[in-house]
Design an enzyme around this catalytic site. Structure first.
Site, PDB file in Angstrom:
ATOM      1  N   ASP A 131       0.850  -1.188   0.000  1.00 14.58           N
ATOM      2  CA  ASP A 131       0.000   0.000   0.000  1.00 14.58           C
ATOM      3  C   ASP A 131       0.889   1.243   0.000  1.00 14.58           C
ATOM      4  OD1 ASP A 131      -2.066   1.797   0.171  1.00 14.58           O
ATOM      5  OD2 ASP A 131      -3.009   0.885   1.917  1.00 14.58           O
ATOM      6  N   ASP A 141      -3.557   2.573  -5.608  1.00 15.84           N
ATOM      7  CA  ASP A 141      -2.361   2.640  -4.760  1.00 15.84           C
ATOM      8  C   ASP A 141      -2.131   1.406  -3.894  1.00 15.84           C
ATOM      9  OD1 ASP A 141      -4.493   3.014  -3.098  1.00 15.84           O
ATOM     10  OD2 ASP A 141      -3.786   4.876  -2.191  1.00 15.84           O
ATOM     11  N   GLU A 142      -2.802   0.289  -4.199  1.00 21.73           N
ATOM     12  CA  GLU A 142      -2.537  -0.919  -3.421  1.00 21.73           C
ATOM     13  C   GLU A 142      -2.552  -2.164  -4.288  1.00 21.73           C
ATOM     14  OE1 GLU A 142      -5.420  -1.983  -0.426  1.00 21.73           O
ATOM     15  OE2 GLU A 142      -7.040  -1.006  -1.516  1.00 21.73           O
TER      16      GLU A 142
END
Length: 387
Positions: free
Chosen positions: A13, A107-108
């Site tokens: 993350d 974003d992960e």
């Protein structure tokens, strides 16, 4: 757990991703409270730095309240072009090193390293990958290594900022036990309130409720929640592929050259596709428009866009592509719109310039569509009578 296959799943993350990207372009923002979102007081916070969080600021908070809590913060407008670019940079780095990667959001990421420990050692391999991401992208990233997606995701929150954790095989239940029930994915405000009224405030207590009771309490989701509370999660890491897409197209009863009608159909199809994105809690990074002429010649054009599920962004690009495509002045028999390069995410993260009222408008329209169908509400131009 004898006989159970030992999986190695990593959850990566990117830390305060929007803020970290802004700091790449402006080192003066380092260590300062930074808040990203709409500029007007009626806008909402899309992201904020850890320094700003110490003042009580959090995502989705009205900007007016954020300014009151943290007046000394640096306030920035969001830049989805930049976020999309850096997301793709990190995606390419990870995919070059790991065969099975799921891009869960902008974003992960989930990585399945099962079997790789025989050759590399999953702990050291993941630590080296974290260093490579920071070195080549400049973006801080946190991760947790565990036996399943659930535990790795929960543990990543404890690893932040810019940290790493490993939950040994067999220790999943023990790790989760002392955590508050709100930390468990799938426990929303209503479920949390219900469980707390029963005196259940930790995952340990949740894990001790018999499955039949959980089924009576919450139905099928109760059974799933009971298993998660015991650290069990068999959900696979779904390989990320740029080929996943959502599309709609329309073949007309009569071929047409009516530009007002074609424009209306383009709007209608784009709205439907955008609604499906939001319904599935996804964002797209590419849009394609297709035309089929009366002589059955089929042409299409596509364009990369900032990750979005916003009608306005997709409509503007769809109209631009259509203008480039329709150059023969021939009758048209089919028009189609498709979005691809899909990732998990919510529409709101691309609405940096929107007011709370606009965000609520989108939500209200989607609520009506979910209840009465995707045609229940649309722009007036999309209602033009078919020809």
């Amino acid at each position: 757990m004898f006989g159970q296959m030992k999986r190695n799943v990593v959850h990566f993350d990117l830390d305060t991703f929007f803020v970290s990207v802004a700091r790449l372009g402006n080192s003066a923002l380092k260590d300062k409270p930074v808040i990203i979102g709409g500029h007007s007081d009626r806008g909402v916070v899309a992201s904020c730095s850890y320094e700003a969080r110490r003042f009580g600021v959090h995502s989705a908070m009205p900007m007016k309240l954020a300014r009151r809590l943290c007046p000394s913060a640096v306030y920035l407008q969001g830049d989805m072009d930049s976020y999309s670019h850096h997301s793709r940079v990190v995606t390419d780095i990870i995919r070059s090193e790991v065969p099975v990667v799921e891009k869960a959001s902008i974003d992960e990421f989930y990585l399945d390293l099962t079997g790789m420990d025989r050759f590399f050692g999953c702990s050291s391999y993941t630590a080296e990958l974290k260093k490579k991401i920071l070195r080549e992208s400049g973006l801080p990233i946190s991760y947790a290594l565990a036996s399943n997606k659930l535990v790795s995701k929960v543990a990543t929150e404890d690893a932040k900022p810019n940290g790493q954790m490993e939950i040994p095989f067999g220790h999943e239940k023990g790790y989760l036990a002392p955590l508050a029930i709100e930390r468990m994915p799938g426990v929303g405000l209503k479920t949390s309130a219900l469980l707390k009224r029963m005196g259940v405030e930790t995952i340990k207590l949740l894990s001790e409720i018999p499955e039949p009771m959980m089924r009576n309490l919450l139905g099928k989701s109760g059974i799933a929640l009971s298993r998660k509370a015991n650290g069990r999660d068999d959900s696979p890491v779904v390989p990320y592929t740029e080929q996943k897409s959502i599309g709609k197209e329309e073949t007309f009863d009569n071929d047409t050259i009516n530009m007002a009608f074609l424009g209306g159909e383009l709007v209608r199809l784009t709205e439907r596709v955008a609604f499906l994105l939001r319904k599935q809690q996804r964002l797209c990074g590419c849009i394609t428009v297709k035309l089929r002429y009366a002589n059955f010649d089929t042409v299409s054009r596509q364009a990369i866009v900032p990750y979005t599920a916003n009608d306005n962004v997709l409509l503007a690009k769809a109209k631009e592509l259509f203008a480039k495509l329709y150059d023969r002045r021939m009758l048209v028999r089919l028009i189609g719109v498709k979005v691809s390069h899909l990732v998990g995410g919510y529409q709101q993260i691309s609405l940096f310039g929107d007011t709370e009222e606009n965000v609520r408008l989108y939500q209200a329209m989607d609520t009506i569509r979910k209840k009465h169908g995707s045609h229940a509400v649309m722009r007036a131009v999309g209602k033009l009578e078919r020809r």
